[in-house]
Write a protein that holds these residues in place. Structure first.
Motif, short mmCIF file in Angstrom:
data_model
loop_
_atom_site.label_atom_id
_atom_site.label_comp_id
_atom_site.label_asym_id
_atom_site.label_seq_id
_atom_site.Cartn_x
_atom_site.Cartn_y
_atom_site.Cartn_z
N ASN A 276 0.75 -1.06 0.29
CA ASN A 276 0.17 0.01 0.24
C ASN A 276 0.66 1.36 0.20
N GLU A 277 0.77 1.84 -1.33
CA GLU A 277 1.93 2.93 -1.31
C GLU A 277 1.45 4.26 -0.88
N GLN A 278 0.69 4.30 0.08
CA GLN A 278 -0.10 5.64 0.75
C GLN A 278 0.03 5.15 2.11
N PHE A 279 0.06 3.80 3.18
CA PHE A 279 0.94 3.32 3.62
C PHE A 279 2.01 3.54 3.70
N ASN A 280 2.46 3.18 2.47
CA ASN A 280 4.22 3.58 2.96
C ASN A 280 4.65 4.87 2.99
N ASP A 281 3.53 5.43 2.85
CA ASP A 281 4.32 6.96 2.82
C ASP A 281 4.02 7.58 4.34
N TRP A 282 3.25 6.87 4.94
CA TRP A 282 3.17 7.00 6.53
C TRP A 282 4.26 6.25 7.22
N GLN A 285 7.55 8.86 5.93
CA GLN A 285 7.53 10.26 6.49
C GLN A 285 7.07 9.71 8.39
N SER A 286 7.23 8.80 9.14
CA SER A 286 7.53 8.44 10.51
C SER A 286 9.26 7.95 10.60
N ARG A 287 9.73 6.76 10.00
CA ARG A 287 11.21 6.97 10.12
C ARG A 287 11.90 8.49 9.55
N ALA A 288 11.50 9.08 8.20
CA ALA A 288 12.34 10.42 8.26
C ALA A 288 12.08 11.36 9.50
N ASP A 289 11.57 11.39 10.49
CA ASP A 289 11.12 12.35 11.03
C ASP A 289 11.90 11.78 12.88
N LEU A 290 11.41 10.80 13.32
CA LEU A 290 12.08 10.13 13.95
C LEU A 290 14.30 10.20 13.75
N SER A 624 -3.67 9.48 9.46
CA SER A 624 -2.05 9.76 9.30
C SER A 624 -2.93 11.18 7.41
N LEU A 625 -3.72 10.17 7.18
CA LEU A 625 -4.56 10.44 5.46
C LEU A 625 -4.74 11.85 4.69
N PHE A 626 -5.23 12.29 6.40
CA PHE A 626 -5.89 13.80 7.21
C PHE A 626 -4.84 14.76 7.08
N TRP A 659 8.04 10.03 19.74
CA TRP A 659 6.92 9.00 20.11
C TRP A 659 5.65 8.94 19.17
N ALA A 660 5.50 9.87 18.14
CA ALA A 660 4.58 9.97 17.53
C ALA A 660 5.32 9.09 16.46
N ALA A 661 5.75 9.87 15.76
CA ALA A 661 6.80 9.11 14.68
C ALA A 661 6.91 7.74 15.02
N GLY A 662 7.59 6.87 16.76
CA GLY A 662 8.33 6.42 16.59
C GLY A 662 6.63 4.43 17.00
N SER A 663 5.71 5.51 16.73
CA SER A 663 3.90 4.81 17.33
C SER A 663 3.51 3.37 15.42
N VAL A 664 4.04 3.71 14.79
CA VAL A 664 3.86 2.88 13.51
C VAL A 664 3.99 1.50 14.15
N PHE A 665 5.95 2.16 13.90
CA PHE A 665 6.42 0.40 14.34
C PHE A 665 6.04 -0.55 15.66
N LEU A 666 5.46 0.28 16.28
CA LEU A 666 5.03 -0.77 17.43
C LEU A 666 3.38 -1.20 17.36
N PHE A 667 2.92 -0.67 16.48
CA PHE A 667 1.12 -1.02 16.16
C PHE A 667 1.89 -1.64 14.97
#
Length: 737
Positions: A276-282, A285-290, A624-626, A659-667
Motif C-alpha cells: 500500500n503506497e499510502q501506508f508506505n508514505d506514512w 515520513q515516520s522514519r524520516a521524522d525519527l 495520517s491521510l488527513f 514518540w508519535a513518529a515511532g508509533s507506527v512501528f509498534l502498531f
C-alpha cells in the motif's frame, strides 16, 4: 453520543482556585495555532528552524517561527522580498528525508518605472535550506525565463530577539538581558545579546556574493539578468555562544556531511515496505521524522529529542518509549538512550530538581532561563515512570539484541534504579511506587499525563499528596521481571529469584487495590489517602502493555476501552467522555495520543486481542491521510469521527514528535505478533494479522545477533503467511498460532 464536556465544577458548584491556578503551570499557551497553514521544519543536532512555506522566518506573523539553537531563538526574522513584494509560492517541500527544505517561487505581477510591467511567472527563484552543526545554509538561485533583460532587487530583512523557547511558549519574565550593538561589513551582519546568565549570543549572517547594501536590518541585492541567465546567492547563518566561532563550512561540504549523517542512521535499521503506497508514505515520513529528531549525545550514541518546537531536548520518558516503539527495527536507538540516561542518572537528593539517588532524568534544558533557574528544567528529575521504564528497556534491549556487554556496563545503573524504586519510589512502604512534588516550581503531576489537571477523582477534584498511578505499577512489574531475567543472565541467581517474587507480589496487590468493579476497569490512580480515583482512562490500557493485568480482567479493560465513550474512531481517548474533566480539546483529559494508543495496542496483541490492535493501527493510518505530509502530531483532539471529515488537530501540538513518529512501528509489531529473542536466535510471529488495505509486507535486513533475514508476509484472508526470502547466518523464523 455527544461531545459536550461536563462541567469541571465540584458537586457543590464551586471551582477551586487551586484548580484554576494549577492548569497554567508551565503549560504551552496558544497565542497562535501550529495548525494554521503549513509550516516547514528542519532540525539537526541542537538546532531547529520553523519556516513558512516560502522559506521565510517571521515571528510577528506566527509566534513560533524562527531559528533556534540550544533553547534560544537566534533569528526571529528572515524575510525575502523580490522587487519589494513577497514572492508567489509555486511549491514547497522538505526533501532527502528531512534534510533539505526546497522552495520554488516566482515573481508577482510587478510594475516598473520604465517599460512594461514584469508579468508573474517570469522569474523563478529556488531556495534550498538545510542545517548543519549550528549553521543554517541557504542557496537562492534566480533564473530569468523572460525574453528581455531584467533588473531584480532581492532583499533580506533580518532580526533577532533572543527569546528563550519558554518565552515563546508563554512564560513571562520580569527582566531580560541587553541587546548588543550590531556589527556590519560589506558581506556580514552580526546581531547579539548578552543574557542575564552572562552568556553572549551572536547571530552571524554571511552573504555571498557581496550585496549592494548591508545594514543591521536589511541586506539588499541588485541583480541584472539577461534572458535565460541565472544567478546564485548564498546565505549562511551561524549561531554562536560567547564569541566561540561556529565552524562554517563551504556550502557543498556541509550538505555532503548532512547527507552522510542521515545515511549513517539509514544503515542501522531494517527496511519495511508494504503493498500500500499510502501506508508506505506514512512509514517513510515516520522514519524520516525519527531520523531528524535523533541527536548525537556521544560517540556512536543517538538520542531521540522529544519534539519540535517545545521539546527539542532529551526527555527521559519520551526517549525510553520511543526506543521501545522502534526497538524491533532500530535497536541502536535504545542503546543510545540507555547510555545517555545511565550517564545522567541522579546521584544525590536535590529537592529543587526533584532528584533522588538512582532516579532517571525527566528532561534537560539549555538556554538562559534554565541557566538562571527561572525554570527548574536545566536537569530535572520530576518523573515517576522513567526509572522503571529504564530497567524495562534494558531488559527488552537485551532480549532483542543479546548485547550483554552493554548490560554489564550499565548494571550498576540498573541496580541503582531498582533501589530508587524500592526506597524512594515507595517512600511510605505500601508496595506501590508514588510521586509527590518536592520542587515548588516543578511539575505537579509526574506521570506521562503531566499537565496539572490530569490526575483527578470521579467528581473532578484534583489529587494531592502521594499519587500512585495505574500505569506506573505496571511498569514496575515489568521492570522487575526484566531485572530478574537480566540478573540470571549475569549469574545473580538470588537477586533474580527475589525480583521475580516481588513482581508477582506486586501483581496481586495491584489487582486488590486498583480494580474498580463499578467502572469495569482499573483506577486511574490511588490518591494520597490510598483511595482509588475511579476514572475511566487510557492508563488502564498500559496495564496490558506491561503485562500486570490478570487474564480475566484484561478482557473487561478492553470492553471499557472500546466502548463509544473512549474509542472515538480516531483512537482511544485519554479519558472517557463520561468523566468529569473530559474535554476533547484538552491536553490530557480527552485527547488522543498516538504513542498512548501504540503502547495499548502492544498490550492488546500480547493478550490476544489482535482485532482491537488492528483497529487502532487502521484508525491512525486513516488519520495520517488527513494530516500534512502524513506526519502524525503529538496528539489529536478527541472529537468523535465523522464521515468524510478528518481528525481535529490540537492547536499547539509538537509536529514532529518522536514518540508519535515511532508509533507506527509498534502498531505493526503488535498486529504481526512479532517477537525477537536474540539469545535464542529466534524471530517469531504470533497469530499475525494485516489490515485489508495491505496485501503484503516486505521486511529486509532484519538482524538477530550476527544473523540477518529478509521476509515476505502475505495476507490470505485472515491468515498471514511468512516466507523467508534470504537468510544470512543462523537463526530461526517461526509462525505461532
Amino acid at each position: 453520543m455527544t461531545d459536550s464536556a461536563p462541567s469541571p465544577e465540584r458537586p457543590d458548584g464551586r471551582v477551586s482556585s487551586e484548580d484554576v491556578v494549577a492548569e497554567h503551570e508551565h503549560d504551552v499557551q496558544a497565542h497562535t495555532s501550529l495548525t494554521d497553514g503549513r509550516r516547514r521544519i528542519l532540525k539537526q543536532g541542537e538546532t531547529f528552524a520553523i519556516f513558512d512555506r516560502i522559506g521565510n522566518l517571521d515571528a510577528r506573523i506566527s509566534n513560533e517561527q524562527g531559528l533556534y539553537h540550544e533553547g534560544t531563538r537566534f533569528l526571529s526574522a528572515l524575510r525575502l522580498r523580490m522587487n519589494g513584494a513577497r514572492p508567489l509560492l509555486l511549491g514547497s517541500s522538505v526533501k532527502d528525508d528531512n534534510v533539505l527544505l526546497a522552495v520554488d517561487l516566482t515573481n508577482p505581477d510587478t510594475p516598473r518605472e520604465e517599460g512594461e510591467p514584469i508579468p508573474h511567472g517570469t522569474l523563478h527563484l529556488f531556495r534550498g535550506v538545510f542545517l548543519w552543526e549550528g549553521v543554517c545554509y541557504q542557496r537562492n538561485r534566480l533564473y530569468n525565463y523572460g525574453r528581455t533583460p531584467l533588473d531584480v532587487v532581492l532583499s533580506f530583512e533580518v532580526d533577532a530577539d533572543y527569546v528563550d523557547v519558554f518565552e515563546v511558549r508563554g512564560e513571562e519574565r520580569s527582566r531580560r538581558g541587553t541587546p548588543l550593538e550590531s556589527e556590519t561589513t560589506s558581506q556580514h551582519v552580526v546581531l547579539g545579546y548578552r543574557g542575564l546568565d552572562g552568556v553572549d549570543r551572536h547571530t552571524r549572517l554571511a552573504f555571498s556574493p557581496r550585496p549592494a547594501t548591508v545594514s543591521e536590518s536589511v541586506v539588499r541585492y541588485e541583480v541584472s539578468l539577461a534572458p535565460k541567465e541565472s544567478r546564485e546567492l548564498y546565505v549562511q547563518i551561524a549561531c554562536e555562544l560567547d564569541h566561540e566561532p561556529t565552524d562554517v563550512l563551504p556550502h557543498p561540504t556541509a550538505y555532503e556531511r548532512a547527507l552522510a549523517d542521515k545515511q549513517e542512521i539509514d544503515d542501522q535499521h531494517c527496511g519495511v515496505q508494504t503493498s500500500n503506497e499510502q501506508f508506505n508514505d506514512w512509514l517513510g515520513q515516520s522514519r524520516a521524522d525519527l531520523h531528524m529528531m535523533l541527536t548525537r549525545t556521544g560517540k556512536e550514541e543517538w538520542y531521540p529529542y522529544a519534539g519540535v518546537p517545545w521539546f527539542s531536548t532529551p526527555f527521559g520518558r519520551d526517549g525510553l518509549i520511543t526506543a521501545l516503539e522502534c526497538l524491533w527495527n532500530m535497536p541502536f536507538v535504545a542503546k543510545g538512550v540507555l547510555r545517555f540516561l545511565a550517564r545522567t542518572q541522579a546521584t544525590g537528593k536535590e529537592a529543587e530538581r526533584d532528584a533522588e539517588p538512582g532516579k532517571i532524568l525527566h528532561e534537560t534544558r539549555k538556554g538562559e532561563m534554565a541557566a538562571l533557574g527561572e525554570i527548574p528544567f536545566a536537569r530535572y528529575y520530576g518523573t515517576v515512570d522513567a526509572t522503571p521504564l529504564f530497567v524495562l528497556l534494558a531488559g527488552a534491549y537485551h532480549r532483542r539484541t543479546g548485547d550483554v556487554e552493554l548490560i554489564r556496563d550499565i548494571w550498576p545503573n540498573i541496580e541503582r534504579a531498582l533501589h530508587w524504586i524500592d526506597v524512594y519510589g515507595d517512600a511510605d512502604g505500601d508496595g506501590f511506587v508514588e510521586y509527590t512534588r518536592k520542587s515548588p516550581t516543578g511539575l505537579r503531576n509526574q506521570g506521562w499525563k503531566d499537565s496539572s489537571d490530569a490526575i483527578f477523582r470521579a467528581d473532578g477534584s484534583l489529587v494531592d499528596g502521594q499519587v500512585a498511578l495505574c500505569e506506573v505499577q505496571g511498569y514496575v512489574y515489568a521492570a522487575k521481571r526484566h531485572a530478574a531475567r537480566l540478573a540470571r543472565t549475569l549469574g545473580h541467581e538470588d537477586m533474580a529469584d527475589r525480583r521475580a517474587r516481588e513482581a508477582e507480589e506486586l501483581r496481586e496487590r495491584f489487582e486488590r487495590a486498583f480494580w474498580c468493579e463499578d467502572i469495569n476497569t482499573y483506577a486511574l490512580a490511588l490518591d494520597g489517602d490510598k483511595t482509588p480515583c475511579r476514572v475511566r482512562s487510557s492508563n488502564a490500557g498500559h496495564a496490558l502493555f506491561a503485562g500486570i493485568a490478570s487474564e480475566e480482567r484484561a478482557g473487561r479493560v478492553v470492553e471499557t476501552l472500546f466502548d463509544e465513550n473512549t474509542y472515538c474512531g480516531w483512537g482511544l481517548r485519554t479519558v472517557a467522555h463520561t468523566e468529569a474533566r473530559y474535554n476533547p480539546m484538552s491536553y490530557h483529559n480527552g485527547s488522543i495520543w498516538p504513542h498512548d494508543n501504540a503502547l495499548i495496542a502492544s498490550g492488546l496483541g500480547a493478550y490476544g486481542f489482535k482485532d482491537e490492535a488492528l483497529a487502532l493501527l487502521t484508525s491512525f493510518f486513516d488519520a495520517s491521510l488527513f494530516v500534512d505530509l502524513q506526519r502524525l502530531p503529538e496528539l489529536l483532539c478527541g472529537f468523535r469521527r465523522r464521515s468524510g471529515k478528518g481528525p481535529i488537530l490540537y492547536p499547539v501540538a509538537c509536529i514532529p514528535q518522536s514518540w508519535a513518529a515511532g508509533s507506527v512501528f509498534l502498531f505493526l509489531q503488535a498486529c504481526l505478533g512479532l517477537s525477537i529473542d536474540a539469545p535464542a536466535r529466534e524471530i517469531s510471529f504470533h497469530y499475525p494479522l494485516l489490515p485489508p488495505s495491505i496485501e503484503e509486507i516486505r521486511i529486509t535486513g532484519l538482524r538477530v545477533g550476527d544473523a540477518g533475514v529478509d521476509l515476505l508476509l502475505r495476507r490470505h484472508g485472515r491468515d498471514v503467511g511468512v516466507t523467508i526470502l534470504d537468510r544470512r547466518g543462523e537463526g530461526e523464523v517461526a509462525v505461532k498460532k
